[in-house]
Write a protein that holds these residues in place. Structure first.
Motif, mmCIF file in Angstrom:
data_model
loop_
_atom_site.group_PDB
_atom_site.id
_atom_site.type_symbol
_atom_site.label_atom_id
_atom_site.label_comp_id
_atom_site.label_asym_id
_atom_site.label_seq_id
_atom_site.Cartn_x
_atom_site.Cartn_y
_atom_site.Cartn_z
ATOM 1 N N GLU A 1 0.803 -1.218 0.000
ATOM 2 C CA GLU A 1 0.000 0.000 0.000
ATOM 3 C C GLU A 1 0.836 1.269 0.000
ATOM 4 O OE1 GLU A 1 -3.147 0.175 2.789
ATOM 5 O OE2 GLU A 1 -4.115 -1.668 2.070
ATOM 6 N N ALA A 2 1.992 1.232 0.647
ATOM 7 C CA ALA A 2 2.829 2.426 0.700
ATOM 8 C C ALA A 2 3.329 2.794 -0.699
ATOM 9 C CB ALA A 2 4.010 2.198 1.645
ATOM 10 N N ASP A 3 3.839 1.798 -1.430
ATOM 11 C CA ASP A 3 4.323 2.057 -2.787
ATOM 12 C C ASP A 3 3.173 2.425 -3.714
ATOM 13 O OD1 ASP A 3 6.861 1.524 -1.950
ATOM 14 O OD2 ASP A 3 6.959 -0.494 -2.804
ATOM 15 N N ASN A 4 2.055 1.736 -3.559
ATOM 16 C CA ASN A 4 0.915 2.014 -4.413
ATOM 17 C C ASN A 4 0.366 3.417 -4.178
ATOM 18 O OD1 ASN A 4 1.205 -0.567 -5.389
ATOM 19 N ND2 ASN A 4 -0.486 -1.431 -4.204
ATOM 20 N N LYS A 5 0.346 3.829 -2.920
ATOM 21 C CA LYS A 5 -0.132 5.172 -2.618
ATOM 22 C C LYS A 5 0.799 6.231 -3.206
ATOM 23 C CE LYS A 5 -1.576 8.183 1.170
ATOM 24 N NZ LYS A 5 -1.794 8.322 2.641
ATOM 25 N N ALA A 6 2.099 5.989 -3.122
ATOM 26 C CA ALA A 6 3.063 6.931 -3.686
ATOM 27 C C ALA A 6 2.869 7.065 -5.193
ATOM 28 C CB ALA A 6 4.482 6.466 -3.378
ATOM 29 N N PHE A 7 2.579 5.936 -5.831
ATOM 30 C CA PHE A 7 2.333 5.956 -7.269
ATOM 31 C C PHE A 7 1.076 6.756 -7.596
ATOM 32 C CE2 PHE A 7 0.011 4.011 -10.844
ATOM 33 C CZ PHE A 7 0.890 4.313 -11.868
ATOM 34 N N VAL A 8 0.003 6.542 -6.822
ATOM 35 C CA VAL A 8 -1.247 7.277 -7.055
ATOM 36 C C VAL A 8 -1.007 8.777 -6.897
ATOM 37 C CG1 VAL A 8 -3.578 7.696 -6.216
ATOM 38 C CG2 VAL A 8 -2.724 5.358 -6.383
ATOM 39 N N ASN A 9 -0.282 9.174 -5.849
ATOM 40 C CA ASN A 9 -0.001 10.586 -5.636
ATOM 41 C C ASN A 9 0.755 11.190 -6.820
ATOM 42 O OD1 ASN A 9 -1.231 10.990 -3.114
ATOM 43 N ND2 ASN A 9 0.516 10.113 -2.041
ATOM 44 N N GLN A 10 1.705 10.415 -7.324
ATOM 45 C CA GLN A 10 2.501 10.898 -8.452
ATOM 46 C C GLN A 10 1.637 11.085 -9.694
ATOM 47 O OE1 GLN A 10 5.311 8.145 -10.378
ATOM 48 N NE2 GLN A 10 6.903 9.689 -10.030
ATOM 49 N N VAL A 11 0.788 10.106 -9.985
ATOM 50 C CA VAL A 11 -0.055 10.188 -11.177
ATOM 51 C C VAL A 11 -1.108 11.277 -11.022
ATOM 52 C CG1 VAL A 11 -1.720 8.945 -12.600
ATOM 53 C CG2 VAL A 11 0.332 7.776 -11.806
ATOM 54 N N GLU A 12 -1.682 11.401 -9.835
ATOM 55 C CA GLU A 12 -2.682 12.448 -9.615
ATOM 56 C C GLU A 12 -2.081 13.836 -9.831
ATOM 57 O OE1 GLU A 12 -6.118 12.298 -8.588
ATOM 58 O OE2 GLU A 12 -5.855 10.259 -9.361
ATOM 59 N N TYR A 13 -0.807 13.989 -9.469
ATOM 60 C CA TYR A 13 -0.132 15.261 -9.684
ATOM 61 C C TYR A 13 0.000 15.550 -11.175
ATOM 62 C CZ TYR A 13 3.470 18.864 -9.376
ATOM 63 O OH TYR A 13 4.169 20.033 -9.501
ATOM 64 N N ILE A 14 0.304 14.519 -11.943
ATOM 65 C CA ILE A 14 0.407 14.662 -13.395
ATOM 66 C C ILE A 14 -0.957 15.022 -13.986
ATOM 67 C CG2 ILE A 14 0.794 13.397 -15.550
ATOM 68 C CD1 ILE A 14 2.939 11.787 -14.076
ATOM 69 N N ILE A 15 -1.988 14.327 -13.517
ATOM 70 C CA ILE A 15 -3.342 14.592 -14.029
ATOM 71 C C ILE A 15 -3.744 16.029 -13.741
ATOM 72 C CG2 ILE A 15 -5.783 14.004 -13.784
ATOM 73 C CD1 ILE A 15 -4.931 11.132 -13.207
ATOM 74 N N ARG A 16 -3.453 16.499 -12.531
ATOM 75 C CA ARG A 16 -3.840 17.852 -12.161
ATOM 76 C C ARG A 16 -3.129 18.891 -13.027
ATOM 77 N NH1 ARG A 16 -1.691 18.601 -7.385
ATOM 78 N NH2 ARG A 16 -0.581 20.557 -7.610
ATOM 79 N N ASN A 17 -1.839 18.660 -13.290
ATOM 80 C CA ASN A 17 -1.097 19.581 -14.141
ATOM 81 C C ASN A 17 -1.657 19.589 -15.558
ATOM 82 O OD1 ASN A 17 1.449 21.017 -13.029
ATOM 83 N ND2 ASN A 17 1.457 19.032 -12.016
ATOM 84 N N MET A 18 -2.010 18.424 -16.059
ATOM 85 C CA MET A 18 -2.556 18.350 -17.409
ATOM 86 C C MET A 18 -3.912 19.044 -17.483
ATOM 87 S SD MET A 18 -1.428 14.607 -18.811
ATOM 88 C CE MET A 18 -1.782 15.057 -20.507
#
Length: 532
Positions: free
Chosen positions: A72-89
């Motif tokens: 869950e820790a790695d998966n959450k970090a991945f979600v945070n990273q992708v959500e940041y990309i989505i928000r910028n886009m």
């Protein structure tokens, strides 16, 4: 020197191409805060039927996420990273569209994703191996991979100092000179793709692209460059060349935008554009000149079919080039299919065998686009095959060379049996002159020879039995072979003209009113030409 529609990539500096891609990497001027977190995530297990190979999932307001591990820790970090990309886009590019369903799968390294689909993107646990895949997917693949990679690198960097002009001073020329020293030919966007070229090469390419994005940001030109690709503003490509020339401080530097790469679930495809063709090549050990030759062949073939059909495409025809056979239909050399509101073409086994089926499939795509559908299958395939032979007869490339080899092979063994001897006799009959191996061949005569031989075991090339068989209305075994159908169609066109043929192509019931005889009589007439 190139002719109209051809691509001469070999004369363009590799580094320019490399950098051109970088140029595309744009659009990122904003938020350097990479510490953004989504609200508390809840992970739930999933069964194998829902997503084979994935064991956990979670949802956010933006996307659905699937994971191949329960860390869950790695998966959450991945979600945070992708959500940041989505928000910028969303903030800077107004993408992805709100109605787009986003499914992102985090896959184990090296594993092939199950049930690939254009509705999902599969990302490697090692993010370096799929850098740019998320941006590419969210943009509906409008942004080339070099641009997608650059955007992710740009957004991931939250060090304000690294965005200063000091980073650009001196560094870019060192990197360009280093790239020149490698002496690679122009592999387009492959420069930016992990596992396509050496790691050092990819790293340098990505850094050049990243630096160019910084430059565009400082010059407030990121948006205009991005719009060239997002909004298909091809007329603005000169602006791209101008920005690039200014960036590397070399006047009149050119940028090759004919190469583009897209991500497809950890499978990499490069895309080459010309005026009539948009061709996607699946990753393979392609030789640079081979790709140039194939692209020019495809482009010329489409033009030839346009001219014959008296029809002009309003946008390039899409080809997907598979290096190897179709695993599901191994006998298929090509396939034309509906893609949205348009028609697209798949070509198979092109790495081992050149794309000679391109003209055949192009005939299908253009007639379908024109709204012309023959209700008599031998005419559908016969016209496509006949125009393929006509094209090859003029250009003397793949089918021509193979046929010449086959004919010469038969000639050298003509005394071994009557069948082989008859092949040469038939060829001489259709050409009206004796066969000489050293002379150019008459490919249309060869087509008639193969049609004549089609009833002999080992010489047949039957039509798809699922589309044309004894249960088919109007079935005639004399036309149940590609070469026979091509010979028949070619005979009708040469004897009575194209206009009459296109009438019965669109409506087979009009044979009598068009030719004053029925279909059986036309077939009998053609057989007299072919066999007597």
């Amino acid at each position: 020197m190139t002719t109209e529609g051809e691509i001469d990539i070999t004369k363009r500096p590799l580094v320019l191409t490399l950098l051109v891609f970088s140029i595309l990497i744009v659009l990122l001027w904003g938020d350097s805060v990479s510490t953004h977190h989504v609200k508390e995530l809840t992970f739930e297990s999933i069964d194998s039927i829902e997503a084979v190979g994935f064991v956990s999932k979670t949802n956010t307001e933006n996307a659905q996420y699937y994971f191949s591990t329960i860390n869950e820790a790695d998966n959450k970090a991945f979600v945070n990273q992708v959500e940041y990309i989505i928000r910028n886009m969303q903030n800077h590019l107004d993408i992805p569209r709100k109605e787009k369903t986003i499914q992102i799968y985090l896959n184990k390294d090296g594993e092939i994703p199950f049930n690939n689909s254009l509705t999902r993107v599969v990302v490697s646990e090692d993010r370096e191996q799929s850098l740019g895949a998320v941006v590419s997917y969210l943009s509906d693949y409008k942004l080339p991979a070099w641009l997608s990679v650059g955007l992710e690198l740009y957004w991931q960097n939250d060090n304000e100092v690294s965005r200063s002009s000091d980073v650009l001073e001196g560094g870019i020329h060192n990197r360009i000179n280093k790239a020149k020293s490698w002496g690679y030919p122009d592999f387009g966007d492959a420069w930016f793709i992990p596992n396509y070229l050496d790691e050092e090469v990819v790293g340098e390419a990505q850094q050049i692209a990243y630096m160019f994005v910084q430059y565009l940001d400082q010059e407030e030109q990121l948006q205009s460059v991005v719009d060239i690709f997002l909004k298909d503003k091809n007329v603005d490509l000169n602006l791209l060349r101008q920005y690039w020339s200014e960036f590397i401080e070399t006047p009149n530097s050119d940028i090759d935008t004919s190469y583009r790469y897209i991500f497809s679930y950890e499978e990499i495809w490069f895309e080459v554009h010309s005026d009539k063709v948009k061709a996607r090549y699946k990753k393979e050990n392609w030789i640079h000149q081979q790709v140039v030759e194939y692209q020019n062949y495809l482009n010329q073939g489409v033009r030839d079919v346009e001219n014959w059909m008296d029809y002009t495409l309003d946008h390039p025809l899409t080809f997907t080039i598979y290096p190897h056979i179709n695993a599901y239909k191994p006998n298929y050399g090509g396939l034309t299919y509906k893609s949205g509101d348009d028609y697209a073409i798949d070509l198979y086994q092109v790495f081992e065998v050149p794309p000679y089926r391109a003209v055949h499939e192009t005939v299908h795509a253009i007639t379908f686009r024109m709204g012309i559908f023959s209700d008599f299958y031998p005419l559908t395939e016969g016209l496509a095959e006949a125009l393929m032979y006509e094209f090859e007869a003029k250009n003397r490339q793949y089918v021509y060379n193979k046929s010449k080899e086959d004919l010469n092979f038969t000639y050298e063994r003509r005394n071994e049996n009557t069948l082989l001897y008859n092949v040469i006799q038939k060829y001489e009959k259709y050409t009206g002159q004796s066969y000489q191996p050293s002379n150019p061949i008459d490919l249309i005569a060869v087509m008639h020879v193969w049609a004549n031989m089609a009833s002999k075991k080992g010489w047949e090339n039957p039509l798809d039995s699922l589309k044309y068989n004894s249960g088919y209305p109007g079935y005639n075994e004399d036309l149940d072979d590609y070469n026979k159908a091509a010979s028949f169609v070619h005979y009708l066109i040469q004897t009575y003209g194209k206009e009459k043929f296109m009438v019965i192509y669109a409506d087979i019931t009009k044979v009598k009113e068009t030719y004053n005889v029925d279909l059986e009589s036309l077939i009998k007439e053609w057989k007299e030409f072919l066999y007597d």
